[in-house]
Scaffold this motif. Sequence first.
Motif, PDB file in Angstrom:
ATOM      1  N   ASP A 147       4.930-147.879 -28.441  1.00 55.78           N
ATOM      2  CA  ASP A 147       4.867-149.342 -28.438  1.00 55.78           C
ATOM      3  C   ASP A 147       6.103-150.011 -29.026  1.00 55.78           C
ATOM      4  O   ASP A 147       6.161-151.227 -29.146  1.00 55.78           O
ATOM      5  CB  ASP A 147       3.556-149.868 -29.049  1.00 55.78           C
ATOM      6  CG  ASP A 147       3.369-149.466 -30.504  1.00 55.78           C
ATOM      7  OD1 ASP A 147       4.342-148.983 -31.131  1.00 55.78           O
ATOM      8  OD2 ASP A 147       2.242-149.638 -31.011  1.00 55.78           O
ATOM      9  N   LYS A 168      -2.736-149.322 -19.818  1.00 56.47           N
ATOM     10  CA  LYS A 168      -3.365-149.812 -21.047  1.00 56.47           C
ATOM     11  C   LYS A 168      -4.638-149.024 -21.398  1.00 56.47           C
ATOM     12  O   LYS A 168      -5.040-148.972 -22.551  1.00 56.47           O
ATOM     13  CB  LYS A 168      -3.699-151.302 -20.919  1.00 56.47           C
ATOM     14  CG  LYS A 168      -4.787-151.628 -19.913  1.00 56.47           C
ATOM     15  CD  LYS A 168      -5.241-153.071 -20.074  1.00 56.47           C
ATOM     16  CE  LYS A 168      -6.244-153.434 -19.000  1.00 56.47           C
ATOM     17  NZ  LYS A 168      -6.795-154.759 -19.180  1.00 56.47           N
ATOM     18  N   ALA A 171      -3.929-146.497 -24.061  1.00 57.63           N
ATOM     19  CA  ALA A 171      -3.131-146.949 -25.219  1.00 57.63           C
ATOM     20  C   ALA A 171      -3.607-146.307 -26.521  1.00 57.63           C
ATOM     21  O   ALA A 171      -2.812-145.815 -27.327  1.00 57.63           O
ATOM     22  CB  ALA A 171      -3.168-148.469 -25.308  1.00 57.63           C
ATOM     23  N   GLU A 172      -4.914-146.333 -26.706  1.00 53.01           N
ATOM     24  CA  GLU A 172      -5.463-145.825 -27.959  1.00 53.01           C
ATOM     25  C   GLU A 172      -5.140-144.344 -28.159  1.00 53.01           C
ATOM     26  O   GLU A 172      -4.765-143.914 -29.254  1.00 53.01           O
ATOM     27  CB  GLU A 172      -6.980-146.034 -27.960  1.00 53.01           C
ATOM     28  CG  GLU A 172      -7.536-146.320 -29.339  1.00 53.01           C
ATOM     29  CD  GLU A 172      -9.019-146.684 -29.257  1.00 53.01           C
ATOM     30  OE1 GLU A 172      -9.821-145.982 -29.889  1.00 53.01           O
ATOM     31  OE2 GLU A 172      -9.343-147.670 -28.551  1.00 53.01           O
ATOM     32  N   PHE A 175      -1.741-143.901 -29.434  1.00 54.56           N
ATOM     33  CA  PHE A 175      -1.475-144.704 -30.644  1.00 54.56           C
ATOM     34  C   PHE A 175      -0.525-145.874 -30.368  1.00 54.56           C
ATOM     35  O   PHE A 175       0.370-146.153 -31.166  1.00 54.56           O
ATOM     36  CB  PHE A 175      -0.933-143.818 -31.772  1.00 54.56           C
ATOM     37  CG  PHE A 175      -1.814-142.641 -32.074  1.00 54.56           C
ATOM     38  CD1 PHE A 175      -3.013-142.818 -32.764  1.00 54.56           C
ATOM     39  CD2 PHE A 175      -1.474-141.373 -31.634  1.00 54.56           C
ATOM     40  CE1 PHE A 175      -3.841-141.734 -33.025  1.00 54.56           C
ATOM     41  CE2 PHE A 175      -2.300-140.284 -31.897  1.00 54.56           C
ATOM     42  CZ  PHE A 175      -3.488-140.462 -32.587  1.00 54.56           C
ATOM     43  N   SER A 177      -0.062-150.013 -29.420  1.00 55.71           N
ATOM     44  CA  SER A 177      -0.717-151.315 -29.437  1.00 55.71           C
ATOM     45  C   SER A 177      -0.153-152.179 -28.309  1.00 55.71           C
ATOM     46  O   SER A 177       1.025-152.546 -28.328  1.00 55.71           O
ATOM     47  CB  SER A 177      -0.492-152.002 -30.788  1.00 55.71           C
ATOM     48  OG  SER A 177      -0.704-153.402 -30.657  1.00 55.71           O
ATOM     49  N   THR A 178      -1.003-152.488 -27.323  1.00 49.78           N
ATOM     50  CA  THR A 178      -0.527-153.335 -26.226  1.00 49.78           C
ATOM     51  C   THR A 178      -0.271-154.755 -26.727  1.00 49.78           C
ATOM     52  O   THR A 178       0.575-155.453 -26.190  1.00 49.78           O
ATOM     53  CB  THR A 178      -1.536-153.371 -25.061  1.00 49.78           C
ATOM     54  OG1 THR A 178      -2.813-153.778 -25.570  1.00 49.78           O
ATOM     55  CG2 THR A 178      -1.663-152.020 -24.389  1.00 49.78           C
TER      56      THR A 178
END
Length: 223
Positions: A147, A168, A171-172, A175, A177-178
């Motif tokens: 990110d 997206k 994303a988690e 790690f 953050s969009t």
Amino acid sequence: MLMHVINIGHDVLKANDKIAEKNNRLLEKNAVLAVNIMGAIGSGKTTLIEKAIIELGDKYRIAVIAGDVIADMDAGRIAKLGVTTIPVNTGRECHLDAKLVGKALKSIDLKDIDILLIENVGNLICPVDYKLGEHLRVVVVSVTEGDDIVLKHPFIFKSSDVAIIHKKDIAEAVFASTQKMEHDVRELNPNIPVMTTSIHDKTSMEQWFSTISSFADKLKQSC
Ligand code: MG
Ligand code: ZN
């Protein structure tokens, strides 16, 4: 010595700009919207192009210039969808330039198409400097690039008309953050639309499709 090098670079870009203007005039004469899609290898450029063809192919006549390093592979994927696809082999060059695109335009029947999607070579650095004659510059980054990828490449975000933060849905897992990525884009270029997308999220993909179609419709009206 350094001055000399910079001057050569400047002349090369000036010459490229001229050819890009020529390409642009040719495209406008035929009312063809050209979209330059830039992003790293693996960011999802080819997939976003495939999805756009599937969704918009009924309403618009689409052609593709595929300028990835693995040009033939991506071009093969896209050609399967039944649209005119011109692979451009850039050799050792890590970007498309206006001359290469101009050459590719000669093998496309521009009267017969509405939208030209150009997949640039996979990197976020030099495609910034080389205009192709496009109407719309789209930058694609994936959450898998980390990110901080936006802040690491400010120039491409400053020079683009649309930014896509892709994948997206994972994303988690990586790690990322969009929200941070979106925020960084807006800091660099407050005026451009930012889309956070995933091929598994229909609403987000529709944003991508309608961006292309609204620009294509606008161009048609002005030509
Ligand atoms: Mg690709
Ligand atoms: Zn390059």
